[in-house]
Each structure stands twice: as C-alpha cells, then as structure tokens.
Design a protein around this motif. Sequence first.
Motif, PDB file in Angstrom:
ATOM      1  N   LEU A   9      50.295  -6.008   2.719  1.00 40.19           N
ATOM      2  CA  LEU A   9      49.340  -4.941   3.020  1.00 40.19           C
ATOM      3  C   LEU A   9      49.710  -4.240   4.321  1.00 40.19           C
ATOM      4  O   LEU A   9      49.529  -3.023   4.452  1.00 40.19           O
ATOM      5  N   LEU A  10      50.219  -5.004   5.289  1.00 40.73           N
ATOM      6  CA  LEU A  10      50.639  -4.385   6.545  1.00 40.73           C
ATOM      7  C   LEU A  10      51.829  -3.453   6.311  1.00 40.73           C
ATOM      8  O   LEU A  10      51.919  -2.378   6.919  1.00 40.73           O
ATOM      9  N   ARG A  11      52.731  -3.860   5.432  1.00 42.79           N
ATOM     10  CA  ARG A  11      53.889  -3.007   5.135  1.00 42.79           C
ATOM     11  C   ARG A  11      53.431  -1.723   4.448  1.00 42.79           C
ATOM     12  O   ARG A  11      53.916  -0.625   4.737  1.00 42.79           O
ATOM     13  N   TYR A  12      52.483  -1.850   3.510  1.00 45.47           N
ATOM     14  CA  TYR A  12      51.937  -0.674   2.848  1.00 45.47           C
ATOM     15  C   TYR A  12      51.256   0.233   3.875  1.00 45.47           C
ATOM     16  O   TYR A  12      51.404   1.470   3.837  1.00 45.47           O
ATOM     17  N   PHE A  13      50.479  -0.367   4.753  1.00 44.65           N
ATOM     18  CA  PHE A  13      49.750   0.393   5.767  1.00 44.65           C
ATOM     19  C   PHE A  13      50.717   1.174   6.661  1.00 44.65           C
ATOM     20  O   PHE A  13      50.496   2.371   6.936  1.00 44.65           O
ATOM     21  N   ILE A  14      51.772   0.525   7.100  1.00 49.74           N
ATOM     22  CA  ILE A  14      52.750   1.184   7.974  1.00 49.74           C
ATOM     23  C   ILE A  14      53.400   2.363   7.255  1.00 49.74           C
ATOM     24  O   ILE A  14      53.589   3.444   7.836  1.00 49.74           O
ATOM     25  N   ALA A  15      53.731   2.177   5.986  1.00 49.30           N
ATOM     26  CA  ALA A  15      54.362   3.256   5.223  1.00 49.30           C
ATOM     27  C   ALA A  15      53.437   4.471   5.135  1.00 49.30           C
ATOM     28  O   ALA A  15      53.862   5.615   5.333  1.00 49.30           O
TER      29      ALA A  15
END
Length: 308
Positions: A9-15
Amino acid sequence: MSPQIDLRLLRYFIAVAEEGHLTKAAQRIGIQQPPLSQQIRVLEKELGVTLFNRLPRGMELTESGAALLTDARAILAQLASTVAGVRRISEGKMGRVAVGFTESASLHPFVHSVIRAFRAVAPDVALTVEETNTTELVEALRQKQLDLAFVRSPVGDASGLTMEPMLVEEMLAALPADHPLAGNGRRKSIALAALADESFIMTRRPSGPGLYDTIIAACHAAGFSPRVMQEARKNLSTLSLVAAGLGVSVIPASMTRVNAEGIVYLRLNDSPELKAPLHLAYREEGVSGAASLMREEARKLSAQQKRR
C-alpha cells in the motif's frame, strides 16, 4: 490498535503521490485504475486520515499525505537497505569472521593468500585473527569463538569439526651453519638417519602435537629415537636455538622464509613420508556466510596449488 499497513500500500501511495494521477500511477505500477483507487482508500481507512484531495484532473496530497510521503520513502529505502544487507551477510560480503592459525601455519604463504583473496571479495567483513596452538584452536572452534582455523594435523577429539586438507609441504632439517653435517654450506640434502646422534630441538608437543608426533614417528622409521634435548614453546624459538648451535631440528619448509642467520636447511632424502600438512578446520554445522566465503577462497587456492 496500531494499524497493520501492507508495504504494498505504501508503494501504491508513493506512485500516486509522485504521478499526481490515478491512471498514470496505475500504468506505472502495472495494475488497473479501479483496484488502485480502492487500495488507496484502504490505506486511508487503516490510517484514519485523508491522504489525497480528489480533483477533477488528478490527486493532490493533503498535509497528512505529504507527511506520509516523506516517511514512506524512508521506510521503503530502509527496507531495501535491510534486505540488501542481510543478503550480503548471507553471501559472506558483510558481517564478521574470526580466523585462527598455528604459528607454523601463519608462516605459510598459502594462509596469507587466502586472507588476501577473501579481503578482495569481501572488503566490508570485519576480520579478526588469533594465533595459538592446535589444541586451543580446536577448542575455540567448538566454543564458537572462531569460525575457521588453519592447523597442521588433526589432533585429539575433533568430533563436530571438519579438517579439510589444503596442502602438504615437505619438511627440512635445520642445522647450525657451522655443523659438520652442513658441509660448509655445500650440502643440499641429508638422510634423517644421519641425525641419529644429534641433539634435537623441537617445539613442545602441546604447541603442535601433530607435527611433533610426525617427526618422532619418522625418526623411529629411520631406525632411531631422537634425543630431544631442548623444547621450545614456539617454532621461531626453535630456530633461534638451532642458530645458537644447541642442536638440530626438523621444520616445515615454509619456515625457511624466516631470515634466521646461522642456519642451514637441508632436504631429507630418505623420508618421503615426512610431510607437513595444512588443514582448514571448521564446524560442521552453523558456518556463517563470511566463513563459507573464506572457505571457498581457500578451496580455490588449494586447487590451484594442486594443479601446479
């Protein structure tokens, strides 16, 4: 309760934060836009905050979202660093390794070459070394105070340890330079039996039981029991006593690298079995990544020597 946040979810958020647009972020990640939007809402629900202002033409970070972006990047960077670190430890490229060797082993260039080769492939590993006798090295391995040890011959109870042969070198007679058997420096070899009436100087058995027993056995095979008149605690002390004219000795050939004046070294032409082995000792279980890497470097160098 503390939120349980999936790193994905953090990776999605950063993207999404970096692209400022759900569709572009979805293309970057390689998923569809609706599932990505749903995952961002899951993250917001887990945190209990709104991370984005939904605009007609994109996504804008809220104050909470901007704060999370900084920390999320740091968290993923730390995770990547941790993963890389543990992998390097597993590969033997990081961590610590403790190596021991006997005094005579430390004089052999093979040991220096192994440490140099290991340092070349694993410069970040903390290396500690210890020089002592074989018995103490074996015990230090058992107690996990050492990871590897270069020893001459297996001795006593070595259960739980592997003694892997690395090489074998010849042994030489060491005589005072003015000894009649030295032939004024012209003689190159001598029979071990010719030393039957000489006073022998040897390193004390507890310091090197393997070599000590090998020399005694070779003398018996040559037809005599050596008269051991002096026993030194270290091999270098043995050479000093030979140079002082107190007797003769039999030593591994690598010890001739010590530039001791007043000594003549002669090959032994009647004792082909009189050899000085060099083993790499290590525990059979629980070998660290760094120790495994050094062991592999030792095996490579050993194989090269055997092909020569």
